[in-house]
Design a protein around this motif. Structure first.
Motif, PDB file in Angstrom:
ATOM      1  N   PRO A 198      33.132  57.696  41.600  1.00  0.00           N
ATOM      2  CA  PRO A 198      33.522  56.471  40.957  1.00  0.00           C
ATOM      3  C   PRO A 198      34.785  55.698  40.306  1.00  0.00           C
ATOM      4  CG  PRO A 198      31.462  57.620  41.243  1.00  0.00           C
ATOM      5  CD  PRO A 198      32.475  58.852  41.538  1.00  0.00           C
ATOM      6  N   LEU A 199      35.709  56.881  40.049  1.00  0.00           N
ATOM      7  CA  LEU A 199      36.630  56.058  38.931  1.00  0.00           C
ATOM      8  C   LEU A 199      37.515  55.785  39.773  1.00  0.00           C
ATOM      9  CD1 LEU A 199      37.703  56.486  35.570  1.00  0.00           C
ATOM     10  CD2 LEU A 199      38.672  58.787  36.426  1.00  0.00           C
ATOM     11  N   ILE A 200      37.707  56.369  40.545  1.00  0.00           N
ATOM     12  CA  ILE A 200      38.565  55.584  41.992  1.00  0.00           C
ATOM     13  C   ILE A 200      38.142  54.343  42.228  1.00  0.00           C
ATOM     14  CG2 ILE A 200      40.314  56.102  43.388  1.00  0.00           C
ATOM     15  CD1 ILE A 200      41.075  57.688  41.587  1.00  0.00           C
ATOM     16  N   TYR A 201      37.073  54.333  42.996  1.00  0.00           N
ATOM     17  CA  TYR A 201      36.180  52.746  43.144  1.00  0.00           C
ATOM     18  C   TYR A 201      36.393  51.374  41.919  1.00  0.00           C
ATOM     19  CZ  TYR A 201      32.824  49.729  45.330  1.00  0.00           C
ATOM     20  OH  TYR A 201      32.510  48.629  45.621  1.00  0.00           O
ATOM     21  N   ALA A 202      36.588  52.277  40.641  1.00  0.00           N
ATOM     22  CA  ALA A 202      36.694  51.202  39.464  1.00  0.00           C
ATOM     23  C   ALA A 202      38.125  51.272  39.633  1.00  0.00           C
ATOM     24  CB  ALA A 202      36.231  51.488  37.952  1.00  0.00           C
ATOM     25  N   ALA A 203      39.189  51.840  39.893  1.00  0.00           N
ATOM     26  CA  ALA A 203      40.660  51.440  39.961  1.00  0.00           C
ATOM     27  C   ALA A 203      40.888  50.493  40.979  1.00  0.00           C
ATOM     28  CB  ALA A 203      41.015  52.733  39.879  1.00  0.00           C
ATOM     29  N   GLY A 204      40.324  51.056  41.823  1.00  0.00           N
ATOM     30  CA  GLY A 204      40.568  50.196  42.787  1.00  0.00           C
ATOM     31  C   GLY A 204      40.246  48.276  42.896  1.00  0.00           C
ATOM     32  N   THR A 205      38.790  48.495  41.817  1.00  0.00           N
ATOM     33  CA  THR A 205      38.284  46.780  41.334  1.00  0.00           C
ATOM     34  C   THR A 205      39.277  46.124  40.562  1.00  0.00           C
ATOM     35  OG1 THR A 205      36.639  47.887  41.886  1.00  0.00           O
ATOM     36  CG2 THR A 205      36.558  46.143  40.663  1.00  0.00           C
ATOM     37  N   LEU A 206      39.499  47.275  40.084  1.00  0.00           N
ATOM     38  CA  LEU A 206      41.239  46.391  39.193  1.00  0.00           C
ATOM     39  C   LEU A 206      42.285  46.379  39.748  1.00  0.00           C
ATOM     40  CD1 LEU A 206      40.924  48.460  35.847  1.00  0.00           C
ATOM     41  CD2 LEU A 206      39.696  46.085  35.449  1.00  0.00           C
ATOM     42  N   GLU A 207      42.640  46.846  40.508  1.00  0.00           N
ATOM     43  CA  GLU A 207      43.767  46.362  41.347  1.00  0.00           C
ATOM     44  C   GLU A 207      43.597  45.939  41.946  1.00  0.00           C
ATOM     45  OE1 GLU A 207      44.450  50.424  43.049  1.00  0.00           O
ATOM     46  OE2 GLU A 207      45.252  51.281  40.946  1.00  0.00           O
ATOM     47  N   LEU A 208      42.754  45.186  42.655  1.00  0.00           N
ATOM     48  CA  LEU A 208      42.225  44.399  43.633  1.00  0.00           C
ATOM     49  C   LEU A 208      41.595  43.287  42.554  1.00  0.00           C
ATOM     50  CD1 LEU A 208      41.154  43.446  46.620  1.00  0.00           C
ATOM     51  CD2 LEU A 208      38.743  43.354  46.068  1.00  0.00           C
ATOM     52  N   VAL A 209      41.480  43.191  41.365  1.00  0.00           N
ATOM     53  CA  VAL A 209      40.603  41.711  41.192  1.00  0.00           C
ATOM     54  C   VAL A 209      42.325  41.234  40.106  1.00  0.00           C
ATOM     55  CG1 VAL A 209      39.901  40.195  38.727  1.00  0.00           C
ATOM     56  CG2 VAL A 209      38.567  41.726  41.121  1.00  0.00           C
ATOM     57  N   LEU A 210      43.120  42.370  39.551  1.00  0.00           N
ATOM     58  CA  LEU A 210      43.897  41.691  38.490  1.00  0.00           C
ATOM     59  C   LEU A 210      45.399  41.972  38.969  1.00  0.00           C
ATOM     60  CD1 LEU A 210      43.327  43.916  35.393  1.00  0.00           C
ATOM     61  CD2 LEU A 210      42.563  41.755  35.831  1.00  0.00           C
ATOM     62  N   GLY A 211      45.276  42.058  40.687  1.00  0.00           N
ATOM     63  CA  GLY A 211      46.436  42.255  41.580  1.00  0.00           C
ATOM     64  C   GLY A 211      46.248  41.118  41.645  1.00  0.00           C
ATOM     65  N   ALA A 212      45.235  40.411  42.589  1.00  0.00           N
ATOM     66  CA  ALA A 212      45.226  39.014  43.047  1.00  0.00           C
ATOM     67  C   ALA A 212      45.487  38.209  41.708  1.00  0.00           C
ATOM     68  CB  ALA A 212      43.669  39.077  43.778  1.00  0.00           C
ATOM     69  N   LEU A 213      45.099  38.003  40.186  1.00  0.00           N
ATOM     70  CA  LEU A 213      45.737  37.398  39.231  1.00  0.00           C
ATOM     71  C   LEU A 213      46.942  37.529  39.198  1.00  0.00           C
ATOM     72  CD1 LEU A 213      42.580  37.829  36.839  1.00  0.00           C
ATOM     73  CD2 LEU A 213      43.007  36.056  38.062  1.00  0.00           C
ATOM     74  N   LEU A 214      47.639  38.459  39.315  1.00  0.00           N
ATOM     75  CA  LEU A 214      49.155  38.052  39.453  1.00  0.00           C
ATOM     76  C   LEU A 214      49.970  37.876  40.452  1.00  0.00           C
ATOM     77  CD1 LEU A 214      50.222  42.048  37.856  1.00  0.00           C
ATOM     78  CD2 LEU A 214      49.999  39.905  36.606  1.00  0.00           C
ATOM     79  N   MET A 215      49.544  38.344  41.155  1.00  0.00           N
ATOM     80  CA  MET A 215      49.682  37.271  42.441  1.00  0.00           C
ATOM     81  C   MET A 215      50.002  35.386  41.926  1.00  0.00           C
ATOM     82  SD  MET A 215      49.110  38.892  46.097  1.00  0.00           S
ATOM     83  CE  MET A 215      47.327  38.893  46.196  1.00  0.00           C
ATOM     84  N   ILE A 216      49.011  35.287  41.758  1.00  0.00           N
ATOM     85  CA  ILE A 216      48.998  33.494  41.446  1.00  0.00           C
ATOM     86  C   ILE A 216      49.738  33.335  40.111  1.00  0.00           C
ATOM     87  CG2 ILE A 216      47.219  33.412  42.883  1.00  0.00           C
ATOM     88  CD1 ILE A 216      44.992  33.012  41.509  1.00  0.00           C
ATOM     89  N   GLY A 217      49.398  34.566  39.378  1.00  0.00           N
ATOM     90  CA  GLY A 217      50.416  34.024  37.824  1.00  0.00           C
ATOM     91  C   GLY A 217      49.907  33.225  36.843  1.00  0.00           C
ATOM     92  N   LEU A 218      47.622  34.056  37.590  1.00  0.00           N
ATOM     93  CA  LEU A 218      46.884  33.257  36.287  1.00  0.00           C
ATOM     94  C   LEU A 218      46.382  34.724  35.354  1.00  0.00           C
ATOM     95  CD1 LEU A 218      44.699  30.804  35.372  1.00  0.00           C
ATOM     96  CD2 LEU A 218      43.340  32.141  37.189  1.00  0.00           C
ATOM     97  N   PHE A 219      46.137  34.088  34.123  1.00  0.00           N
ATOM     98  CA  PHE A 219      46.258  35.300  32.702  1.00  0.00           C
ATOM     99  C   PHE A 219      47.289  36.606  32.989  1.00  0.00           C
ATOM    100  CE2 PHE A 219      41.743  33.102  33.961  1.00  0.00           C
ATOM    101  CZ  PHE A 219      41.761  32.267  32.554  1.00  0.00           C
ATOM    102  N   THR A 220      48.250  35.793  33.585  1.00  0.00           N
ATOM    103  CA  THR A 220      49.670  37.248  33.439  1.00  0.00           C
ATOM    104  C   THR A 220      49.745  37.779  32.544  1.00  0.00           C
ATOM    105  OG1 THR A 220      50.619  35.294  34.948  1.00  0.00           O
ATOM    106  CG2 THR A 220      51.520  38.021  34.392  1.00  0.00           C
ATOM    107  N   ARG A 221      49.790  38.168  31.200  1.00  0.00           N
ATOM    108  CA  ARG A 221      50.138  38.802  30.494  1.00  0.00           C
ATOM    109  C   ARG A 221      48.841  39.426  30.179  1.00  0.00           C
ATOM    110  NH1 ARG A 221      54.605  37.197  27.067  1.00  0.00           N
ATOM    111  NH2 ARG A 221      55.035  34.670  27.317  1.00  0.00           N
ATOM    112  N   LEU A 222      47.389  39.270  30.298  1.00  0.00           N
ATOM    113  CA  LEU A 222      46.413  39.939  30.168  1.00  0.00           C
ATOM    114  C   LEU A 222      46.577  40.868  31.226  1.00  0.00           C
ATOM    115  CD1 LEU A 222      43.863  40.741  28.770  1.00  0.00           C
ATOM    116  CD2 LEU A 222      43.016  38.923  29.478  1.00  0.00           C
ATOM    117  N   ALA A 223      46.100  40.397  32.358  1.00  0.00           N
ATOM    118  CA  ALA A 223      45.796  40.893  33.489  1.00  0.00           C
ATOM    119  C   ALA A 223      47.068  41.949  33.441  1.00  0.00           C
ATOM    120  CB  ALA A 223      46.141  40.215  35.182  1.00  0.00           C
ATOM    121  N   ALA A 224      48.376  41.871  33.464  1.00  0.00           N
ATOM    122  CA  ALA A 224      49.341  43.236  33.843  1.00  0.00           C
ATOM    123  C   ALA A 224      49.220  44.364  32.569  1.00  0.00           C
ATOM    124  CB  ALA A 224      50.192  42.623  33.275  1.00  0.00           C
ATOM    125  N   PHE A 225      49.050  43.982  30.831  1.00  0.00           N
ATOM    126  CA  PHE A 225      48.813  44.781  30.487  1.00  0.00           C
ATOM    127  C   PHE A 225      47.881  45.517  31.081  1.00  0.00           C
ATOM    128  CE2 PHE A 225      46.567  45.809  26.399  1.00  0.00           C
ATOM    129  CZ  PHE A 225      47.515  46.749  26.098  1.00  0.00           C
TER     130      PHE A 225
END
Length: 134
Positions: free
Chosen positions: A47-74
């Motif tokens: 489950p911990l890796i599943y949670a990490a994958g969820t963060l990487e999927l959602v926040l990685g998508a936000l980084l790609m489009i540059g939305l909420f960049t600072r928060l997502a990157a932090f």
């Protein structure tokens, strides 16, 4: 050596760096959650890796489009630091600190890349810049 003529490309290259960092993290999220591509070490994830994958999927998508960049990157920077210490350094019976020996090189690089993006922002080609938030 100083190359002052290259500074004009800095905002666009920052955006490219942000996009590629987000894309690489996004691909890890897809591999962990959707098993594509099929990788043996993501076959039965806890489950911990599943949670990490969820963060990487959602926040990685936000980084790609540059939305909420600072928060997502932090948040991603913290996740990658956690991944290094818990998933790489402490995965055996004795701690192995050297990244070349514990396989944590990518986690360290992602940690500091995201930490830089958290301070630098998304660059000139981002949703944040288009909305005037950066």
């Amino acid at each position: 050596m100083n190359f002052p003529y290259l500074t004009r490309f800095q905002p666009v290259l920052l955006s490219l760096f942000r996009f590629i960092t987000g894309l690489l993290l996004f691909q890890y999220g897809i591999a962990k959650l959707f098993k594509f591509p099929v990788l043996p070490y993501f076959a039965n994830i806890p489950p911990l890796i599943y949670a990490a994958g969820t963060l990487e999927l959602v926040l990685g998508a936000l980084l790609m489009i540059g939305l909420f960049t600072r928060l997502a990157a932090f948040i991603l920077s913290g996740e990658m630091a956690f991944a290094y210490f818990m998933g790489h350094m402490l995965k055996g019976e004795t701690p192995v600190f050297l990244p070349l020996l514990n396989g944590g090189t990518a986690a360290i690089l992602f940690c500091f890349a995201c930490l830089y993006l958290a301070t630098a922002g998304g660059g000139s080609v981002s949703a944040d810049a288009a909305m005037g938030k950066d």
